[in-house]
Scaffold this motif. Structure first.
Motif, PDB file in Angstrom:
ATOM      1  N   ALA A   1       0.817  -1.293  -0.503  1.00  0.00           N
ATOM      2  CA  ALA A   1       0.324   0.027   0.196  1.00  0.00           C
ATOM      3  C   ALA A   1       0.710   1.461  -0.423  1.00  0.00           C
ATOM      4  CB  ALA A   1      -0.829   0.521   1.361  1.00  0.00           C
ATOM      5  N   VAL A   2       0.584   2.051  -0.300  1.00  0.00           N
ATOM      6  CA  VAL A   2       0.854   3.601  -0.887  1.00  0.00           C
ATOM      7  C   VAL A   2       0.356   4.519  -1.118  1.00  0.00           C
ATOM      8  CG1 VAL A   2       3.359   2.211  -1.932  1.00  0.00           C
ATOM      9  CG2 VAL A   2       1.288   3.818  -2.997  1.00  0.00           C
ATOM     10  N   ALA A   3       0.925   5.895  -0.880  1.00  0.00           N
ATOM     11  CA  ALA A   3      -0.576   6.494  -0.854  1.00  0.00           C
ATOM     12  C   ALA A   3      -0.278   7.119  -1.683  1.00  0.00           C
ATOM     13  CB  ALA A   3       0.139   8.005   0.298  1.00  0.00           C
ATOM     14  N   ASP A   4       0.128   7.328  -2.780  1.00  0.00           N
ATOM     15  CA  ASP A   4      -0.508   7.873  -4.521  1.00  0.00           C
ATOM     16  C   ASP A   4      -0.066   6.386  -5.748  1.00  0.00           C
ATOM     17  OD1 ASP A   4      -0.570   8.710  -6.655  1.00  0.00           O
ATOM     18  OD2 ASP A   4       1.234   9.893  -6.750  1.00  0.00           O
ATOM     19  N   GLY A   5      -1.386   5.703  -5.667  1.00  0.00           N
ATOM     20  CA  GLY A   5      -0.116   4.656  -6.733  1.00  0.00           C
ATOM     21  C   GLY A   5      -0.270   3.572  -6.491  1.00  0.00           C
ATOM     22  N   THR A   6       0.271   2.421  -6.770  1.00  0.00           N
ATOM     23  CA  THR A   6       0.543   1.148  -6.524  1.00  0.00           C
ATOM     24  C   THR A   6       1.697   0.553  -6.078  1.00  0.00           C
ATOM     25  OG1 THR A   6      -0.031  -0.392  -8.896  1.00  0.00           O
ATOM     26  CG2 THR A   6      -2.066   0.615  -7.533  1.00  0.00           C
ATOM     27  N   ALA A   7       2.019  -0.259  -5.881  1.00  0.00           N
ATOM     28  CA  ALA A   7       3.659  -0.493  -5.362  1.00  0.00           C
ATOM     29  C   ALA A   7       2.630  -2.520  -5.424  1.00  0.00           C
ATOM     30  CB  ALA A   7       4.673  -0.596  -4.726  1.00  0.00           C
ATOM     31  N   LEU A   8       4.516  -2.854  -6.066  1.00  0.00           N
ATOM     32  CA  LEU A   8       5.045  -4.490  -5.308  1.00  0.00           C
ATOM     33  C   LEU A   8       5.938  -4.514  -5.498  1.00  0.00           C
ATOM     34  CD1 LEU A   8       2.665  -5.101  -8.804  1.00  0.00           C
ATOM     35  CD2 LEU A   8       2.881  -6.767  -6.975  1.00  0.00           C
ATOM     36  N   VAL A   9       6.679  -5.081  -4.461  1.00  0.00           N
ATOM     37  CA  VAL A   9       7.988  -6.051  -3.458  1.00  0.00           C
ATOM     38  C   VAL A   9       7.919  -7.500  -3.937  1.00  0.00           C
ATOM     39  CG1 VAL A   9       8.292  -3.901  -2.509  1.00  0.00           C
ATOM     40  CG2 VAL A   9       7.715  -5.645  -1.685  1.00  0.00           C
ATOM     41  N   GLY A  10       9.254  -7.922  -4.383  1.00  0.00           N
ATOM     42  CA  GLY A  10       9.628  -9.242  -4.672  1.00  0.00           C
ATOM     43  C   GLY A  10      11.296  -9.971  -4.526  1.00  0.00           C
ATOM     44  N   ALA A  11      10.933 -10.674  -4.101  1.00  0.00           N
ATOM     45  CA  ALA A  11      12.081 -11.325  -4.498  1.00  0.00           C
ATOM     46  C   ALA A  11      12.112 -12.968  -5.665  1.00  0.00           C
ATOM     47  CB  ALA A  11      11.897 -12.317  -3.381  1.00  0.00           C
ATOM     48  N   MET A  12      13.591 -13.284  -6.512  1.00  0.00           N
ATOM     49  CA  MET A  12      13.413 -13.910  -7.563  1.00  0.00           C
ATOM     50  C   MET A  12      15.023 -15.152  -6.982  1.00  0.00           C
ATOM     51  SD  MET A  12      16.394 -12.128  -8.633  1.00  0.00           S
ATOM     52  CE  MET A  12      15.847 -12.638 -10.658  1.00  0.00           C
ATOM     53  N   VAL A  13      14.959 -15.736  -7.672  1.00  0.00           N
ATOM     54  CA  VAL A  13      16.046 -16.511  -8.025  1.00  0.00           C
ATOM     55  C   VAL A  13      16.253 -17.120  -9.513  1.00  0.00           C
ATOM     56  CG1 VAL A  13      16.405 -17.275  -5.484  1.00  0.00           C
ATOM     57  CG2 VAL A  13      15.110 -19.303  -7.080  1.00  0.00           C
ATOM     58  N   GLY A  14      17.489 -17.231  -9.595  1.00  0.00           N
ATOM     59  CA  GLY A  14      17.792 -17.931 -11.455  1.00  0.00           C
ATOM     60  C   GLY A  14      18.642 -18.399 -11.333  1.00  0.00           C
ATOM     61  N   TYR A  15      19.177 -19.566 -12.889  1.00  0.00           N
ATOM     62  CA  TYR A  15      20.517 -19.607 -12.908  1.00  0.00           C
ATOM     63  C   TYR A  15      20.703 -19.482 -14.323  1.00  0.00           C
ATOM     64  CZ  TYR A  15      22.972 -23.780 -14.895  1.00  0.00           C
ATOM     65  OH  TYR A  15      24.280 -23.902 -15.763  1.00  0.00           O
TER      66      TYR A  15
ATOM     67  N   VAL B   1      30.482 -20.421 -18.334  1.00  0.00           N
ATOM     68  CA  VAL B   1      30.260 -19.396 -17.610  1.00  0.00           C
ATOM     69  C   VAL B   1      28.827 -20.127 -16.346  1.00  0.00           C
ATOM     70  CG1 VAL B   1      29.703 -17.219 -16.162  1.00  0.00           C
ATOM     71  CG2 VAL B   1      31.337 -17.154 -17.887  1.00  0.00           C
ATOM     72  N   ASP B   2      28.911 -20.537 -15.531  1.00  0.00           N
ATOM     73  CA  ASP B   2      27.319 -20.441 -14.807  1.00  0.00           C
ATOM     74  C   ASP B   2      27.555 -19.495 -13.535  1.00  0.00           C
ATOM     75  OD1 ASP B   2      27.132 -23.166 -16.059  1.00  0.00           O
ATOM     76  OD2 ASP B   2      28.954 -24.130 -15.031  1.00  0.00           O
ATOM     77  N   SER B   3      26.077 -18.954 -13.638  1.00  0.00           N
ATOM     78  CA  SER B   3      25.432 -18.239 -12.845  1.00  0.00           C
ATOM     79  C   SER B   3      24.541 -18.461 -12.111  1.00  0.00           C
ATOM     80  CB  SER B   3      25.679 -16.658 -13.720  1.00  0.00           C
ATOM     81  OG  SER B   3      24.718 -15.837 -13.097  1.00  0.00           O
ATOM     82  N   TYR B   4      24.991 -18.206 -10.721  1.00  0.00           N
ATOM     83  CA  TYR B   4      24.032 -18.542  -9.833  1.00  0.00           C
ATOM     84  C   TYR B   4      23.098 -17.277  -9.326  1.00  0.00           C
ATOM     85  CZ  TYR B   4      24.790 -23.061 -10.602  1.00  0.00           C
ATOM     86  OH  TYR B   4      25.415 -24.400 -11.581  1.00  0.00           O
TER      87      TYR B   4
END
Length: 741
Positions: free
Chosen positions: A515-529, A544-547
């Motif tokens: 919840a924000v005063a002006d508009g909308t927002a999202l927060v998140g987390a991610m993983v990958g390879y 190159v193997d990237s984690y």
């Protein structure tokens, strides 16, 4: 005799029936088979000796006999027989034939089997199959114009005789022929085979020895020895082929004395041992049909190395005239023990393997005292260690002149950081560094890997930016999402190293509304390879193997402004697979970490109910840990960092279509101008400094499609292209889905 039998492989069925006699036990007179008569004797017949004359025939079928003499056009057949000549010859055949199968022939004081008394036009013809011949002196002998074929037969000659020509030789040829074939095994307590001249004939005749898929061993002397008799010249033709083995107890497989002429051919076989030829001998050695000889040569008059054959030297050597026809000679020296090969002349076309230590200014040396003709290659040992500073060029070939040319296998020599070429200086050939500081494949792999992290990081970032773009389609619920992506890049690192990088990977993430005063927002987390394969040309590659894991957020105001932000931590596992110019491989690996962040801001401007334009700017920063590692060829590399500072400005045009199902379809095109500011990513290779400079401006273009299939399910795909200084992306694609809570 028993101690010699115990050291020799005797089939049990024959050894069980072996009977040993001394000279006093042999009958005084031979039983005679007269002219034209045929006789068969079976097991249990009286034990006696036999003589065949003038066309007679004797068939020994499983019987035991004393010595047998076959003369004057007669014939002997022996099967499963036990024949013991006592102190005399076991079987002597003169101008007649003999076929011996599954039998044992023994002499306790002479030769087990002998072809003797041949003439210029006739001689004995003897075939021995699956049998054992044991002689106290010689196992089997062929005198003038007599021929013996040994098939899967065991032959032993002990050293009881004091006669040099009849003492401890497995087989002996005196101007005769012997073919040792099909798994036969010949052992002499002195020489495996002795070749000399029968001096009791008016016309000299050469010896012919063939060893085919069989073994010849001299327990204390040479495997094959060619020696004169009463100073008479000796001619010998020797062929060793089809996996045959020669073993010399003194390490010599061929020894020839003075006043001999020897033609020795090895074909399709691996031999180990020395060839020793005395002064005054004319010896021609031919290696062909993938034959391999590991050992030294001395006194050889001519040498031909043909059809993929190989001579591996074990010490310095000097040979007369050498011709090459697709063969190879490896000098095989190493640091502190380099070798020299001296030739009288060189012709044809072949390869010479030379070891070098440029840091010490040393290496193997090929010396041709006379002329060189033809084109030859040098297989020079590549290394990851640099040449010592100020070191003079290394001479690897010295010649007396001629029209011949030398090149290097692979077209260049990799010596540490830089490439070296073979250059003719007068009549000699030297290794000199190629002008312009051209780098080796090992150096290319180092520069490519150390420059790869930013492009890997940005390839992963593209899929996350697409995810946050979805969130601005008006559906701002939290949810789960996944992305698969791939791209290809053409890059240019330091020292003009160009390479291709192809990346594939996936990301998984989840986010929640805030919840924000002006508009909308999202927060998140991610993983990958992701995995990135680097093609550094000419068989050299990197991987190159990237984690990674990261946090992200997006804010969308009611008036259309938005801000996207993310932070991501990576672990990079890097490996090099280097193919050096001489065809050998080298590898190395290391791991490091990177952390980066990106912020993008823009505004969605509605042009109509279905069309919108979204200008945006973006700033990204990446810090990658410096690291050092080594290749197993001795190359040492280090990097201070592999950082990036990228600014971007662009716009996206989108068109939204409502679907009959109630969902929406949003397709778009975008373009941006990006500039990389980082230009000081320093790399050291063996202490030589390079700069991986990927700075410069590039244009980026993309088209995409996002479909809101239901209230909860959304699909997305995008295709990208980019081109600029030091970098081109011919294609990039990502696709995925999200499911809203």
């Amino acid at each position: 005799m028993s101690r010699f039998v115990s050291r020799f492989i005797v089939p049990g069925s024959l050894a069980a029936g072996l009977f040993i006699l001394d000279g006093n036990q042999v009958a005084a007179a031979r039983d005679l088979v007269g002219p034209g008569n045929d006789l068969v004797i079976h097991a249990g017949a009286a034990v006696t000796d036999w003589r065949l004359r003038e066309g007679a025939s004797l068939y020994v079928n499983g019987a035991d006999t004393l010595g047998i003499q076959v003369d004057g056009g007669s014939s002997l057949t022996a099967e499963n027989a036990q024949i013991n000549g006592g102190s005399g010859v076991g079987i002597r055949v003169s101008e007649s034939t003999a076929n011996i199968t599954g039998s044992m022939v023994v002499s306790t004081g002479s030769t087990a089997l002998l072809g003797s008394n041949g003439s210029e036009t006739t001689g004995a013809r003897i075939t021995v199959t699956d049998s054992v011949l044991i002689g106290s002196g010689t196992g089997a002998g062929a005198n003038y114009n007599n021929a013996i074929t040994l098939i899967n037969t065991q032959v032993l000659g002990s050293a009881a005789s004091s006669n040099a020509l009849n003492g401890g030789n497995g087989i002996r040829l005196l101007s005769g022929d012997i073919n040792v074939t099909q798994g036969s095994n010949v052992v002499g307590e002195k020489h495996g085979a002795l070749l000399s001249m029968d001096t009791f004939v008016p016309v000299p005749r050469a010896n012919n020895l063939i060893v085919d898929n069989s073994r010849v061993e001299g327990q204390t002397g040479a495997a094959i020895a060619v020696q004169t008799r009463n100073t008479s010249p000796v001619d010998a033709s020797i062929i060793v082929r089809n996996g045959a083995t020669l073993v010399g107890g003194d390490g010599v497989i061929l020894q020839a004395g003075a006043n001999t002429t020897v033609d020795f051919t090895a074909a399709n076989t691996d031999l180990s041992g020395d060839i020793q030829i005395d002064a005054g001998s004319a010896t021609a050695i031919t290696l062909q049909d993938n034959a391999t000889l590991t050992g030294n040569m001395t006194g050889v008059s001519t040498l031909a190395v043909d059809s993929s054959a190989l001579w591996r030297m074990t010490q310095n050597a000097s040979v007369g005239a050498v011709s090459m026809n697709g063969g190879r000679i490896d000098l095989g020296g190493t640091s502190g023990a380099f070798r020299e090969l001296t030739l009288d002349s060189l012709a044809g076309s072949g390869t010479f393997g030379l070891g070098t230590d440029l840091a010490a200014g040393q290496g193997d040396l090929l010396v041709v005292k006379g002329d060189v003709s033809g084109d030859h290659l040098l297989a020079l040992q590549n290394t990851g260690t640099d040449v010592a500073e100020g070191q003079d060029p290394l001479t690897v070939v010295q010649t007396g002149g001629g029209t011949g040319k030398f090149g290097v296998l692979g077209g260049q020599v990799d010596l540490g950081t830089f490439v070296y070429d073979l250059k003719q200086v007068g009549n000699d050939w030297q290794l000199v560094q190629r002008p312009g500081e051209v780098v080796t494949p090992g150096t290319r792999s180092v520069l490519g890997l150390f420059s790869a992290a930013p492009s890997v990081w940005y390839g992963e970032l593209t899929s996350l930016r697409s995810r946050m773009g979805e969130l601005r389609m008006g559906k701002t619920q939290g949810g789960l999402w996944t992305r698969a992506y791939g791209n290809k890049l053409n890059l240019s690192a330091g020292a003009g190293v160009a390479y291709q990088q192809q990346q594939s990977g996936f990301s998984l993430g989840a986010d929640l509304p805030v919840a924000v005063a002006d508009g909308t927002a999202l927060v998140g987390a991610m993983v990958g390879y992701s995995r990135s394969n680097l093609d550094l040309q000419a068989g050299t590659s990197g991987e190159v193997d990237s984690y990674y894991l990261g946090l992200y957020g997006t804010w969308l105001s009611d008036s259309g402004y938005y801000v996207d932000a993310l932070a991501k931590l990576n672990r990079f596992q890097n490996s090099s697979d280097v193919r050096m110019s001489d065809g050998t491989k080298s590898t190395g690996d290391y791991a490091n970490h990177g952390i980066g962040a990106s912020v993008e801001a823009g505004k969605r401007i509605a042009v109509s109910k279905t069309v919108a334009v979204t200008p945006f700017t973006q700033l990204s920063v990446l810090k990658v840990q410096g690291e050092g590692y080594s290749l197993d060829n001795g190359m040492k590399a280090s990097s201070n960092h592999a950082d990036s500072l990228l600014a971007k400005a662009g716009a996206k045009v989108s068109h939204t279509v409502k679907l009959d199902s109630g969902g929406t379809l949003d397709y778009y095109a975008k373009a941006a101008l990006a500039h990389e500011f980082a230009n000081s990513n320093n790399v050291k290779v063996n202490g030589n400094r390079f700069t991986n400079d990927l700075s410069g401006t590039r244009g980026e273009f993309g088209i995409g499609l996002a479909a809101q299939v239901t209230d909860r399910l959304q699909l997305h795909t995008e295709f990208d292209y980019a081109k600029g200084r030091n970098m081109e992306q011919p294609w990039g694609i990502n696709a995925g889905l999200r499911y809203s809570f």
